[in-house]
Design an enzyme around this catalytic site. Structure first.
Site, mmCIF file in Angstrom:
data_model
loop_
_atom_site.group_PDB
_atom_site.id
_atom_site.type_symbol
_atom_site.label_atom_id
_atom_site.label_comp_id
_atom_site.label_asym_id
_atom_site.label_seq_id
_atom_site.Cartn_x
_atom_site.Cartn_y
_atom_site.Cartn_z
ATOM 1 N N LYS A 264 0.838 -1.209 0.000
ATOM 2 C CA LYS A 264 0.000 0.000 0.000
ATOM 3 C C LYS A 264 0.870 1.256 0.000
ATOM 4 O O LYS A 264 1.700 1.444 0.875
ATOM 5 C CB LYS A 264 -0.920 -0.002 1.231
ATOM 6 C CG LYS A 264 -1.757 1.279 1.401
ATOM 7 C CD LYS A 264 -2.741 1.152 2.568
ATOM 8 C CE LYS A 264 -3.484 2.464 2.823
ATOM 9 N NZ LYS A 264 -4.416 2.381 3.976
ATOM 10 N N ASP A 269 -2.891 9.954 3.864
ATOM 11 C CA ASP A 269 -4.295 9.554 3.949
ATOM 12 C C ASP A 269 -5.076 10.535 4.822
ATOM 13 O O ASP A 269 -5.062 10.439 6.042
ATOM 14 C CB ASP A 269 -4.390 8.123 4.520
ATOM 15 C CG ASP A 269 -5.832 7.609 4.557
ATOM 16 O OD1 ASP A 269 -6.711 8.272 3.970
ATOM 17 O OD2 ASP A 269 -6.059 6.530 5.156
ATOM 18 N N LYS A 276 -10.677 12.441 7.969
ATOM 19 C CA LYS A 276 -10.278 12.025 9.313
ATOM 20 C C LYS A 276 -10.295 13.241 10.228
ATOM 21 O O LYS A 276 -10.181 14.372 9.763
ATOM 22 C CB LYS A 276 -8.849 11.467 9.284
ATOM 23 C CG LYS A 276 -8.706 10.112 8.629
ATOM 24 C CD LYS A 276 -7.256 9.649 8.690
ATOM 25 C CE LYS A 276 -7.052 8.311 7.987
ATOM 26 N NZ LYS A 276 -7.713 7.179 8.635
ATOM 27 N N ASP A 287 1.247 5.923 5.784
ATOM 28 C CA ASP A 287 0.301 5.029 5.119
ATOM 29 C C ASP A 287 0.886 4.412 3.836
ATOM 30 O O ASP A 287 0.194 3.701 3.111
ATOM 31 C CB ASP A 287 -0.998 5.792 4.814
ATOM 32 C CG ASP A 287 -2.227 4.900 4.933
ATOM 33 O OD1 ASP A 287 -2.127 3.822 5.547
ATOM 34 O OD2 ASP A 287 -3.284 5.286 4.399
ATOM 35 N N ASP A 346 -12.388 6.773 3.232
ATOM 36 C CA ASP A 346 -11.235 6.509 4.088
ATOM 37 C C ASP A 346 -10.822 5.035 4.055
ATOM 38 O O ASP A 346 -9.763 4.673 4.532
ATOM 39 C CB ASP A 346 -11.565 6.947 5.525
ATOM 40 C CG ASP A 346 -10.323 7.082 6.387
ATOM 41 O OD1 ASP A 346 -9.212 7.050 5.815
ATOM 42 O OD2 ASP A 346 -10.461 7.231 7.614
ATOM 43 N N GLU A 348 -9.624 3.424 1.675
ATOM 44 C CA GLU A 348 -9.066 3.570 0.331
ATOM 45 C C GLU A 348 -8.005 2.517 0.018
ATOM 46 O O GLU A 348 -7.805 2.158 -1.140
ATOM 47 C CB GLU A 348 -8.460 4.979 0.165
ATOM 48 C CG GLU A 348 -7.035 5.176 0.714
ATOM 49 C CD GLU A 348 -6.915 5.002 2.227
ATOM 50 O OE1 GLU A 348 -7.954 5.035 2.909
ATOM 51 O OE2 GLU A 348 -5.795 4.803 2.726
ATOM 52 N N ARG A 350 -7.757 -0.723 0.506
ATOM 53 C CA ARG A 350 -8.223 -1.961 -0.140
ATOM 54 C C ARG A 350 -8.577 -1.735 -1.610
ATOM 55 O O ARG A 350 -8.486 -2.656 -2.402
ATOM 56 C CB ARG A 350 -9.390 -2.550 0.668
ATOM 57 C CG ARG A 350 -10.622 -1.698 0.676
ATOM 58 C CD ARG A 350 -11.569 -2.053 1.820
ATOM 59 N NE ARG A 350 -11.083 -1.571 3.110
ATOM 60 C CZ ARG A 350 -11.709 -1.794 4.271
ATOM 61 N NH1 ARG A 350 -12.813 -2.501 4.312
ATOM 62 N NH2 ARG A 350 -11.206 -1.322 5.386
#
Ligand code: BES
Ligand code: ZN
Ligand code: ZN
Length: 499
Positions: A264, A269, A276, A287, A346, A348, A350
């Site tokens: 990833k 993020d 968030k 992230d 959020d 995101e 996956r």
């Protein structure tokens, strides 16, 4: 920092500090520690006798002998209970040593090889872990410090026995190479998010090209041509378009199968439109730790000459809110053809990983896919910062991962992917939705990926709780840990040699 072997007697070795050790409960020290003790007039055994030092795990005793040894500072580190001692303890021991060296501004540190004598650990293995510990503990992200503190420039392992020297040298070189690759990745993870956006991550990845490593970077055009609906959607809110970074290492025989490492690479993020809260958002620069870890693993594999074809695939995006951003409610058509209803922008990770996994399958037909991602807060709730979460669809590969985890000391704990979890991610209007509700969040995220891995043997590592440390723990200083690179290298190494 140079990590090197010195053959000889540690009493005669000249360094700013020498390091010896003691298992808990030892009354009179033997080996090199005993020799040093005698040379300096019994200061170590006196400390044991008087109860000042017991050799407990993490305990240290600092001495400043006037004579008897060539170095003026002696540090005795406690190894704890002999029954509990593992190779990873050797790595962890390096941290207090380097912290003290830094405080005292020492340039050279020499150490005995912990664990190889009374500890019964193979000298090559012990050396590998000690070099790793030294490389990792000597690391600091000081790019933005106006005044750089001094660092240890030389770490020497002093080995008495000539017979063991070759093994020790080999172990040290091995550990130092992995350490170098990990520290390279840690720099990326520590970089401020404005300094390292998807284009920046791609630029950094290009640096590992050379020799048997080839790096290719794809952009929005290719992503559109390949219909990567997940990658494109998540990247839409950012001014910097997404990248798909691919690093191939051909260490195996031509035509032998690929191992795909999917990581990833969300360089920041914010949560996107499902923004968030402000508190702690700065940490979402890590992230992309899964992506950096996969690139670092390829770098390490190349440095070690692992005999296996390995490809790292890193979907890199910045998850931002903007007028162009994707929204909750949108339905995406993924590269695999599956459709996904977005309930939270959020969730995101996956979405981009699903497309990267499909890409891996189509382009490389790998015999195994491993993915690493700071995927869910839920995994942090479940397992804390002590172990990563592990999920998969193939009992054999999972078992091999467990073995690699035990050997490397990087913990991975399996969570189940029972079929019944699928219900939670079924959408009313599309094939899947991107969140599975409040229950079992780490698992439903893993299950989502499983739907894209399909029949290909696959293991998912959720590293949200372990890729970054707030506080010092388990031999890691605060900051990026480099997890799961050691686990991956151990897994690949075993595959590569057939061991
Ligand atoms: N990057 C986060 C997960 C994360 C959380 C990483 C804490 C490191 C530390 C991920 O993209 C995310 O936001 N996940 C959501 C998913 C939820 C909306 C289903 C989460 O875990 O809250
Ligand atoms: Zn997120
Ligand atoms: Zn994320």
């Amino acid at each position: 920092m140079k990590i090197e072997l010195a053959v000889g007697d540690i009493r005669k070795h000249r360094a700013d500090m020498i390091v010896v050790n003691l298992f808990e409960g030892t009354k009179s020290p033997g080996g090199s520690t005993g020799a040093v003790d005698k040379a300096i007039g019994g200061a170590i055994s006196a400390a044991i006798r008087d109860g000042d030092f017991q050799g407990k795990w993490g305990e240290t005793l600092f001495l400043r002998p006037e004579k008897g040894v060539a170095s003026h500072r002696v540090l005795v580190v406690g190894l704890g209970k002999k029954e509990k001692f593992t190779p990873d303890h050797i790595r962890q021991l390096a941290l207090p040593v380097f912290q003290l060296a830094k405080k005292k501004k020492l340039a050279t540190v020499a150490s005995v090889l912990h664990g190889a004598g009374a500890g019964g650990i193979d000298p090559e293995e012990a050396a590998r872990f000690l070099a790793l510990g030294a490389a990792l503990s000597g690391y600091e992200y000081d790019r933005y410090k106006s005044e750089k503190e001094g660092r240890v420039s030389r770490f020497q392992v002093v080995e008495r026995e000539k017979a063991a020297a070759r093994k020790v040298a080999r172990g040290l070189a091995h550990g130092a190479k992995i350490g170098e690759a990990i520290n390279w990745g840690r720099d990326l993870v520590a970089s401020p998010p404005g300094d390292l956006r998807p284009d920046g991550l791609a630029r950094a990845a290009r640096k590992i090209a050379g020799g048997k490593v080839r790096v290719k970077v794809y952009g929005r055009k290719e992503a559109e041509a390949w219909k990567m609906g997940g990658l494109i959607a998540v990247g839409k809110g950012s001014e910097v378009s997404p990248r798909l970074i691919v690093a191939e290492y051909r260490g195996g025989r031509p035509g032998s199968p690929w191992t795909a490492l999917v990581g990833k690479g969300v360089t920041f993020d914010t949560g996107g439109i499902s923004l968030k809260k402000w508190e702690g958002m700065e940490k979402m620069k890590y992230d992309m730790a899964g992506g950096a870890g996969m690139l670092a693993a390829v770098r390490a594999a190349a440095a070690l000459g692992i005999r296996r074809n390995i490809v790292a695939i890193v979907p890199a995006v910045e998850n931002m809110p903007s007028g162009a951003a994707y929204r909750p409610g949108d339905v995406l058509r993924m590269m695999s053809g599956k459709t996904v209803e977005v309930l939270s922008t959020d969730a995101e990770g996956r979405l981009i990983l699903a497309d990267a996994i499909t890409f891996a399958k189509k382009r490389y037909r790998p015999d195994v896919i491993l993915d690493a991602a700071t995927l869910t807060g839920s995994c942090v709730v479940a397992l804390g910062s002590v172990t990563m979460g592990m999920m998969g669809n193939d009992a054999k590969v999972l078992a091999r991962m467990r073995e690699a985890s035990a050997a490397s000391g990087e913990r991975a704990w399996e969570l189940p992917l029972h079929e019944e979890y699928l219900e939670q991610i079924k959408s009313d209007i599309a094939d899947l939705k991107n969140i599975g509700g409040p229950e079992a969040g780490a698992i439903t995220a893993g299950y989502f990926l499983k739907e894209f891995a399909g029949e290909t043997p696959w293991v998912h590592l959720d590293i949200a709780g372990v890729a970054w440390r707030e506080k010092e723990k388990m031999g890691y200083a605060p900051g990026p840990t480099g997890v799961p690179v050691r686990l991956l290298v151990e897994f690949l190494r075993r595959e590569g040699t057939g061991a």
